[in-house]
Scaffold this motif. Sequence first.
Motif, mmCIF file in Angstrom:
data_model
loop_
_atom_site.group_PDB
_atom_site.id
_atom_site.type_symbol
_atom_site.label_atom_id
_atom_site.label_comp_id
_atom_site.label_asym_id
_atom_site.label_seq_id
_atom_site.Cartn_x
_atom_site.Cartn_y
_atom_site.Cartn_z
ATOM 1 N N THR A 25 0.684 -1.233 0.008
ATOM 2 C CA THR A 25 -0.047 0.033 -0.108
ATOM 3 C C THR A 25 0.907 1.209 0.064
ATOM 4 O O THR A 25 0.535 2.261 -0.793
ATOM 5 C CB THR A 25 -0.830 0.047 1.298
ATOM 6 N N VAL A 26 1.845 1.328 0.840
ATOM 7 C CA VAL A 26 2.751 2.461 0.843
ATOM 8 C C VAL A 26 3.396 2.668 -0.442
ATOM 9 O O VAL A 26 3.655 3.867 -0.822
ATOM 10 C CB VAL A 26 3.791 2.416 1.993
ATOM 11 N N LEU A 27 3.685 1.875 -1.302
ATOM 12 C CA LEU A 27 4.205 1.913 -2.560
ATOM 13 C C LEU A 27 3.254 2.386 -3.482
ATOM 14 O O LEU A 27 3.522 3.246 -4.343
ATOM 15 C CB LEU A 27 4.749 0.570 -3.128
ATOM 16 N N ALA A 28 2.127 1.814 -3.522
ATOM 17 C CA ALA A 28 1.117 2.129 -4.341
ATOM 18 C C ALA A 28 0.190 3.431 -4.284
ATOM 19 O O ALA A 28 -0.121 4.232 -5.190
ATOM 20 C CB ALA A 28 -0.062 1.028 -4.418
ATOM 21 N N MET A 29 -0.094 4.049 -2.690
ATOM 22 C CA MET A 29 -0.552 5.020 -2.659
ATOM 23 C C MET A 29 -0.201 6.191 -3.212
ATOM 24 O O MET A 29 -1.380 6.919 -3.698
ATOM 25 C CB MET A 29 -0.657 5.265 -1.018
ATOM 26 N N PRO A 30 1.029 6.808 -3.091
ATOM 27 C CA PRO A 30 1.523 7.984 -3.957
ATOM 28 C C PRO A 30 1.065 8.127 -5.385
ATOM 29 O O PRO A 30 0.457 9.028 -5.801
ATOM 30 C CB PRO A 30 2.805 7.958 -3.731
ATOM 31 N N PHE A 31 1.201 6.929 -5.996
ATOM 32 C CA PHE A 31 0.810 6.985 -7.346
ATOM 33 C C PHE A 31 -0.556 6.907 -7.804
ATOM 34 O O PHE A 31 -1.376 7.512 -8.861
ATOM 35 C CB PHE A 31 1.499 5.774 -8.223
ATOM 36 N N ALA A 32 -1.273 6.098 -6.847
ATOM 37 C CA ALA A 32 -2.782 6.136 -6.954
ATOM 38 C C ALA A 32 -3.321 7.477 -6.420
ATOM 39 O O ALA A 32 -4.439 7.903 -7.151
ATOM 40 C CB ALA A 32 -3.410 4.872 -5.915
ATOM 41 N N ILE A 33 -2.985 8.131 -5.596
ATOM 42 C CA ILE A 33 -3.406 9.550 -5.414
ATOM 43 C C ILE A 33 -3.107 10.313 -6.593
ATOM 44 O O ILE A 33 -3.978 11.172 -6.894
ATOM 45 C CB ILE A 33 -2.488 10.272 -4.227
ATOM 46 N N LEU A 34 -1.930 10.395 -7.411
ATOM 47 C CA LEU A 34 -1.781 11.143 -8.592
ATOM 48 C C LEU A 34 -2.970 10.769 -9.510
ATOM 49 O O LEU A 34 -3.361 11.479 -10.358
ATOM 50 C CB LEU A 34 -0.373 10.988 -8.952
ATOM 51 N N MET A 35 -3.002 9.727 -9.684
ATOM 52 C CA MET A 35 -4.096 9.091 -10.857
ATOM 53 C C MET A 35 -5.456 9.406 -10.463
ATOM 54 O O MET A 35 -6.148 9.927 -11.347
ATOM 55 C CB MET A 35 -4.103 7.522 -11.042
ATOM 56 N N PHE A 36 -5.920 9.423 -9.152
ATOM 57 C CA PHE A 36 -7.307 9.323 -9.046
ATOM 58 C C PHE A 36 -7.734 10.183 -7.748
ATOM 59 O O PHE A 36 -9.008 10.511 -7.553
ATOM 60 C CB PHE A 36 -7.918 8.116 -8.653
ATOM 61 N N GLY A 37 -6.874 10.734 -7.179
ATOM 62 C CA GLY A 37 -7.085 11.543 -5.803
ATOM 63 C C GLY A 37 -7.443 11.002 -4.571
ATOM 64 O O GLY A 37 -7.459 9.722 -4.726
ATOM 65 N N ILE A 38 -6.926 11.422 -3.612
ATOM 66 C CA ILE A 38 -6.899 10.707 -2.412
ATOM 67 C C ILE A 38 -8.267 9.958 -1.650
ATOM 68 O O ILE A 38 -8.140 8.864 -1.349
ATOM 69 C CB ILE A 38 -6.234 11.722 -1.097
ATOM 70 N N ASP A 39 -9.432 10.733 -2.129
ATOM 71 C CA ASP A 39 -10.463 10.142 -1.599
ATOM 72 C C ASP A 39 -11.042 8.852 -2.312
ATOM 73 O O ASP A 39 -11.862 8.245 -1.771
ATOM 74 C CB ASP A 39 -11.604 11.266 -1.574
ATOM 75 N N THR A 40 -10.510 8.426 -3.613
ATOM 76 C CA THR A 40 -10.497 7.450 -4.218
ATOM 77 C C THR A 40 -9.700 6.558 -4.004
ATOM 78 O O THR A 40 -9.917 5.342 -3.697
ATOM 79 C CB THR A 40 -10.640 7.735 -5.755
#
Length: 235
Positions: A25-40
Amino acid sequence: MLYFLFILLVLLTNIIQGITGFAGTVLAMPFAILMFGIDTAKPVLTVLTTLACLMVVCRSWRSIAWKEFGRMFVLMFIGVFAGEYLYRQASPDLLLPVYAVFIIAIALRGMFQKEERDLPPACLMLIVLGAGVIHGMFISGGPLLIIYAVKKIPEKEQFRSTLSLIWIALNIYLLAKQASAGLFSAPTLHLAVIGVPALILGVAAGSILAKKMSQEVFLRLTYILLLISGATLLL
């Protein structure tokens, strides 16, 4: 293209999750935030990481260090409440740079600290509590928790299975809170479903690799990836 990148992200980060028991999760979270926003990103990755950890626990539940699980769970659960409160009070513009710096600091510590220092028991307890705070904010308490876990659970299989059960227990609570807050919209659930096949493949591959290669090699790889992900989010 965005969905393809997300599937690739889930696959690669869950290979690491399957190996180490904490880093997906800690690896995926920064990129997922950039892709979809933190609330998603938060609810989607909460679902996926819970499934990933469930796969690990189902395969190696006999290796769980129950005494250490109990200690870590109580302290982290308290920390999660504090983390949720801080997340509600602060703006993402403030939180995200702090989160990025936290990831970079953990990565540099792991890469350049030659040996683990002996820490007083009280300090170790505070670290576990801090891991709960970070988990409540970003579902990413693993990098702090391993400071405690590597000292108390040196055996690799116990390490993976015990940490995986910690994330399952905490994430069930977080999933309930996210659902009550209305974060699971149809697009969010669709994104989570898209990631499931890549997650299953990644965790299965990681579990196989964990038996064949040393924990040290993959922890070093994880820290390098943490540095890249933290720097990406900060920039």
